[in-house]
Enzyme design. Structure first.
Site, PDB file in Angstrom:
ATOM      1  N   ASP A  30      35.450  44.690  44.086  1.00 52.58           N
ATOM      2  CA  ASP A  30      36.528  44.951  43.415  1.00 52.58           C
ATOM      3  C   ASP A  30      36.432  46.271  42.691  1.00 52.58           C
ATOM      4  O   ASP A  30      35.137  46.472  42.214  1.00 52.58           O
ATOM      5  CB  ASP A  30      37.248  43.942  42.929  1.00 52.58           C
ATOM      6  CG  ASP A  30      38.544  44.062  42.054  1.00 52.58           C
ATOM      7  OD1 ASP A  30      39.456  44.620  42.833  1.00 52.58           O
ATOM      8  OD2 ASP A  30      38.493  43.734  40.831  1.00 52.58           O
ATOM      9  N   ASP A  32      38.828  47.697  39.391  1.00 50.23           N
ATOM     10  CA  ASP A  32      39.124  47.630  38.018  1.00 50.23           C
ATOM     11  C   ASP A  32      38.769  46.146  37.516  1.00 50.23           C
ATOM     12  O   ASP A  32      38.960  45.091  38.213  1.00 50.23           O
ATOM     13  CB  ASP A  32      40.755  47.719  37.854  1.00 50.23           C
ATOM     14  CG  ASP A  32      40.755  48.012  36.620  1.00 50.23           C
ATOM     15  OD1 ASP A  32      40.493  48.846  35.862  1.00 50.23           O
ATOM     16  OD2 ASP A  32      42.219  47.482  36.091  1.00 50.23           O
ATOM     17  N   ASP A 251      36.313  39.975  39.946  1.00 47.34           N
ATOM     18  CA  ASP A 251      36.507  39.391  38.388  1.00 47.34           C
ATOM     19  C   ASP A 251      37.764  38.439  38.386  1.00 47.34           C
ATOM     20  O   ASP A 251      37.916  37.994  37.485  1.00 47.34           O
ATOM     21  CB  ASP A 251      36.689  40.641  37.564  1.00 47.34           C
ATOM     22  CG  ASP A 251      38.172  41.306  37.867  1.00 47.34           C
ATOM     23  OD1 ASP A 251      38.396  41.850  38.676  1.00 47.34           O
ATOM     24  OD2 ASP A 251      38.905  41.685  36.749  1.00 47.34           O
TER      25      ASP A 251
END
Length: 309
Positions: A30, A32, A251
């Site tokens: 991922d 951001d 995240d």
């Protein structure tokens, strides 16, 4: 047996760390919250990605960002120190455009979402409209007659829903009628992320807007972001991504980690997301029912990998 708690990567022995490093050839990560925050690289992470690549790992960036084109995401990545080809970035707007092109799509697209969606569609030669403010003016019946009934609804062959800070009743009304008046009208979304949690606030996500529209039209949208495994099915078919030899880094447990488990990848959660640790702690309150969201491994920051290897 179920995982009661993911292992902390930094607590592995040198032998186990080496074994882990040799257990995968490909990395999907991922962006951001893992690689950067608001366009600023997270400390040590560009170096960590570079180190993993030096060990022969093939790296892909996979994002649910529905407000930037793939090219824009690539420009952000390269500007802050990531050496990644644009073709190695898997992004929902680009996935949607590819889907439409594969079907020789010739009609108009109505967009509830960002200008970036229109930009990428325009580059592909697909006509679209909708981004920006759209407020219902005057009486509802008059608005329906002028803006809904009078529209050539058969010209609209697809409705795309993404994150839209200008989301209004007027937009939902139009989309509902484009979809409701034509069963063949495609219904697509960049992602189904329901909320973006930050220390100071919560921001309703694309999924929150989408749920209202799905309820109105009585059908679900095609999803072009994580956790839908279809977004990397071609990579798996080509052999570039072998599930058992692939690591998914993210995240968000209910998006990134779920995506990894669905695809059969190994999973690693980083603690640099705005809500990573809080979400994981919540899930660990009932691990037996949350296995699909619990990662195999955890690390405070992806930059910490340089300490491990």
């Amino acid at each position: 047996m179920y995982k009661a708690k993911p292992k902390n990567l930094l607590e592995l022995t040198k032998t186990d760390a080496k074994k882990w490093l040799n257990s995968f050839d490909t990395i999907l990560t991922d962006c951001d919250g893992v690689l950067w925050h608001e366009g600023v690289a997270i400390d040590g992470v560009p170096e960590a990605i570079g180190l993993l690549k030096s060990y022969g790992k093939e790296v892909y960036f996979v994002t649910n960002n529905g407000i930037k084109t793939r090219h824009d995401i690539w420009k952000v990545a390269t500007a802050i120190g990531y050496d990644i080809p644009e073709t190695r970035i898997i992004a929902p707007i680009h996935n949607i455009v590819q889907y439409l092109q594969a079907r020789d799509f010739r009609k108009k697209v109505y967009i509830i979402g960002a200008e970036a969606i229109r930009c990428e569609l325009t580059e592909a030669g697909i006509e679209s409209f909708g981004p920006g403010p759209d407020i219902l003016q005057g009486k509802l019946n008059d608005y329906i007659a002028q803006q809904v009934v009078s529209q050539q609804r058969d010209e609209v062959g697809a409705v795309i829903v993404g994150f839209d800070e200008h989301f209004t009743f007027a937009k939902m009304l139009k989309a509902c009628n484009y979809l409701g008046s034509n069963a063949d009208c495609l219904f697509m979304t960049t992602n189904t992320d329901s909320v973006h949690r930050y220390p100071g606030c919560r921001i309703p996500g694309t999924g929150a807007l989408l749920t209202a529209l799905e309820t109105s039209v009585g059908r679900a949208a095609l999803q072009f972001g994580k956790p839908n495994p279809e977004i990397c099915v071609e990579l798996m078919k080509s052999g570039k991504v072998v599930p058992g030899r692939t690591l998914m880094i993210g995240d968000v447990c209910k998006v990134d980690i779920l995506f990894g488990h669905i695809c059969g990848f190994q999973t690693l959660l980083v603690g640099t997301g705005p809500n990573s640790q809080y979400e994981l702690n919540e899930l660990l309150q009932n691990p037996s029912e949350n296995q699909r969201y619990i990662p195999d491994l955890y690390v405070p920051s992806l930059g910490d990998i340089t300490k491990l290897i």
